[in-house]
Design a protein around this motif. Sequence first.
Motif, short mmCIF file in Angstrom:
data_model
loop_
_atom_site.label_atom_id
_atom_site.label_comp_id
_atom_site.label_asym_id
_atom_site.label_seq_id
_atom_site.Cartn_x
_atom_site.Cartn_y
_atom_site.Cartn_z
N MET A 97 -53.39 -44.03 41.65
CA MET A 97 -53.42 -42.70 42.27
C MET A 97 -52.00 -42.13 42.39
SD MET A 97 -56.64 -42.09 43.20
CE MET A 97 -56.22 -40.71 44.24
N VAL A 98 -51.09 -42.98 42.82
CA VAL A 98 -49.70 -42.53 42.98
C VAL A 98 -49.15 -42.12 41.62
CG1 VAL A 98 -47.38 -43.25 43.63
CG2 VAL A 98 -49.34 -44.00 44.98
N PHE A 99 -49.43 -42.94 40.60
CA PHE A 99 -48.98 -42.65 39.25
C PHE A 99 -49.55 -41.31 38.77
CE2 PHE A 99 -49.60 -43.10 34.61
CZ PHE A 99 -48.27 -43.20 34.24
N ALA A 100 -50.84 -41.10 39.03
CA ALA A 100 -51.50 -39.88 38.58
C ALA A 100 -50.90 -38.65 39.24
CB ALA A 100 -53.00 -39.95 38.87
N GLN A 101 -50.40 -38.82 40.48
CA GLN A 101 -49.81 -37.68 41.16
C GLN A 101 -48.42 -37.37 40.63
OE1 GLN A 101 -50.45 -38.57 45.37
NE2 GLN A 101 -51.85 -36.84 45.35
N ALA A 102 -47.76 -38.40 40.08
CA ALA A 102 -46.42 -38.21 39.55
C ALA A 102 -46.48 -37.55 38.16
CB ALA A 102 -45.69 -39.54 39.47
N VAL A 103 -47.57 -37.79 37.43
CA VAL A 103 -47.71 -37.22 36.09
C VAL A 103 -48.28 -35.81 36.19
CG1 VAL A 103 -49.00 -37.42 33.93
CG2 VAL A 103 -48.06 -39.45 35.02
N PRO A 104 -47.67 -34.82 35.50
CA PRO A 104 -48.28 -33.49 35.50
C PRO A 104 -49.56 -33.51 34.67
CG PRO A 104 -46.28 -33.50 34.19
CD PRO A 104 -46.43 -34.89 34.72
N ILE A 105 -50.69 -33.36 35.36
CA ILE A 105 -51.99 -33.47 34.68
C ILE A 105 -52.12 -32.40 33.59
CG2 ILE A 105 -54.49 -33.52 35.05
CD1 ILE A 105 -53.29 -35.70 36.55
N PHE A 106 -51.48 -31.24 33.85
CA PHE A 106 -51.60 -30.14 32.88
C PHE A 106 -51.10 -30.57 31.50
CE2 PHE A 106 -51.16 -27.94 36.99
CZ PHE A 106 -52.38 -27.30 36.97
N ALA A 107 -50.14 -31.49 31.49
CA ALA A 107 -49.59 -31.94 30.22
C ALA A 107 -50.61 -32.71 29.39
CB ALA A 107 -48.35 -32.81 30.48
N LEU A 108 -51.72 -33.06 30.01
CA LEU A 108 -52.75 -33.79 29.27
C LEU A 108 -53.65 -32.86 28.45
CD1 LEU A 108 -53.95 -36.37 31.95
CD2 LEU A 108 -52.43 -36.78 30.01
N ALA A 109 -53.52 -31.55 28.69
CA ALA A 109 -54.45 -30.60 28.06
C ALA A 109 -54.54 -30.76 26.54
CB ALA A 109 -54.07 -29.17 28.45
N PRO A 110 -53.41 -30.89 25.81
CA PRO A 110 -53.54 -31.04 24.35
C PRO A 110 -54.32 -32.29 23.96
CG PRO A 110 -51.27 -30.54 24.97
CD PRO A 110 -52.00 -30.82 26.23
N ILE A 111 -54.11 -33.37 24.71
CA ILE A 111 -54.81 -34.62 24.38
C ILE A 111 -56.31 -34.48 24.65
CG2 ILE A 111 -54.95 -37.08 24.93
CD1 ILE A 111 -52.00 -36.83 25.90
#
Lengths: 251, 244
Positions: A97-111
């Motif tokens: 959960m902590v890791f997921a909050q540190a990663v900008p989820i928006f950056a996953l959109a292309p994937i």
Amino acid sequence: MMRRAGSSFLRGSLALIFALTLWQGVVWLTGVPHFILPGPGRVALALWNNAALLFNQAGFTLSNLAMGLTAGVTLGILSALNLAMSPAARLLLRPLMVFAQAVPIFALAPIVTLWLGYGAPSKILMVALVTYFPVTSAFFVGLMRLPRDLEDLTHQLQARPLRRLMLVQLPHALPSLGSGLRLAAVQAPFAVIIAEWVGASRGLGHLMLLSNGRGQTDLMFAALFVLAAISLCLFLGADKLARFWDKHGDM
Amino acid sequence: MSAPPSLRLSGDLVLGGRVLCPDLELECPAGVWTVLLGPSGVGKSTLARLLAELPSPAHLRGGITASDGAPLAGRVTLMAQTDQLLPWADALANVTLGARLRGTRPDRARAMALLRDVGLEGAERQRPGTLSGGQRQRVALARTLMEDHRIVVMDEPFSALDAATRAAMQDLAARMLTGRTVVLITHDPLEAARLATRGYLMSTAGAVPLALPAEPAPRALSSPATLTAQADLYRHLLALPGAA
């Protein structure tokens, strides 16, 4: 109560008129061409002339938004309850959960788009992803932060863990869940638009890109307006629910 | 109702290697009130937590034993300084909380009767936010009685109430808890003089027994014996090292 609602409506209208005047003033004073910045009148006209198109595209965006939100919020609530109940789940999932909050989820959109394609599923997943984490973490923190006196009381009364969770922790955590929902309501429209920008064949975000490419700036602004209206309604809904929960736990 | 046991607390009260109160030798007779009077920080509330088997960083070297030899776990109810009421639940739901948390069927008729006994008939559906401080402590008392344990520990439950409400609550609690072994933690000499049959003054030097009136508790506020005892208890408190 009526007076209050009336005066807040009045204040909102005043602010809107002020913003529109400012906008028109900028257009007049700078003489900027309408394909760079159309005035409010042009945008209103574009809204009127393209009502059917906008309605159609907004429907697609809105349905993805609703499905993604439902999935994200439901899974978030269930995850938080599960985390609160199970130390093993906490051990495994908390760092994630902590890791997921540190990663900008928006950056996953292309994937996500690469995997799920240009249709609705990629948009729904993006919305679910960005709403899941704030809801889970806010609700979980609320569940775990029981005041000392209630902690003592449930201990004294020899509460069963599941009963304690449902009868004491959950109602106590509703205000926290409310703030998680508020956050989710702000993030969700971002997610759906970004997912449409990355790749879509329908939707308001798609329409914005399309009209931008064709130099129809007024239509782009009209689409933006519809999107803003949807976001605002979503936030107000979440805010109302959060306020209700705040009041219900009030001493 | 089975006979309540008497309690015995003995040894040093220790917190993190430091002795809060040395050489305790406290006897709490069965079925009456024992008061522990003393200044803040001497470990009174810590003792209450230990009696109620709540998690505590402190421990009592000699231990706590009941006269019937059975362990205390599950036989003690603690009534705390705060009412510990759930703000979102009404009075009735708060009183039946214990059974609901244990997953047993709550005896609603008994809860209603207890609320009536503590003077809250008609307020069953009210939430704590709509009740006064005194009424909230009445709900807490009803919840305590609902547990129906032979031993009740009260940790300054009336200290936040105004003088008149406090006096009324003392009478009510004395009446409702008749026949139970009660340990009352307080820093109010008048409360001790009214309610206690046995009393100890706790200080960093240890605990000493207190002289209390011979007439049965609860004693009238205006009774000369009560007032003399109160003055006497004040004298003891003021004589403690560190008292202003």
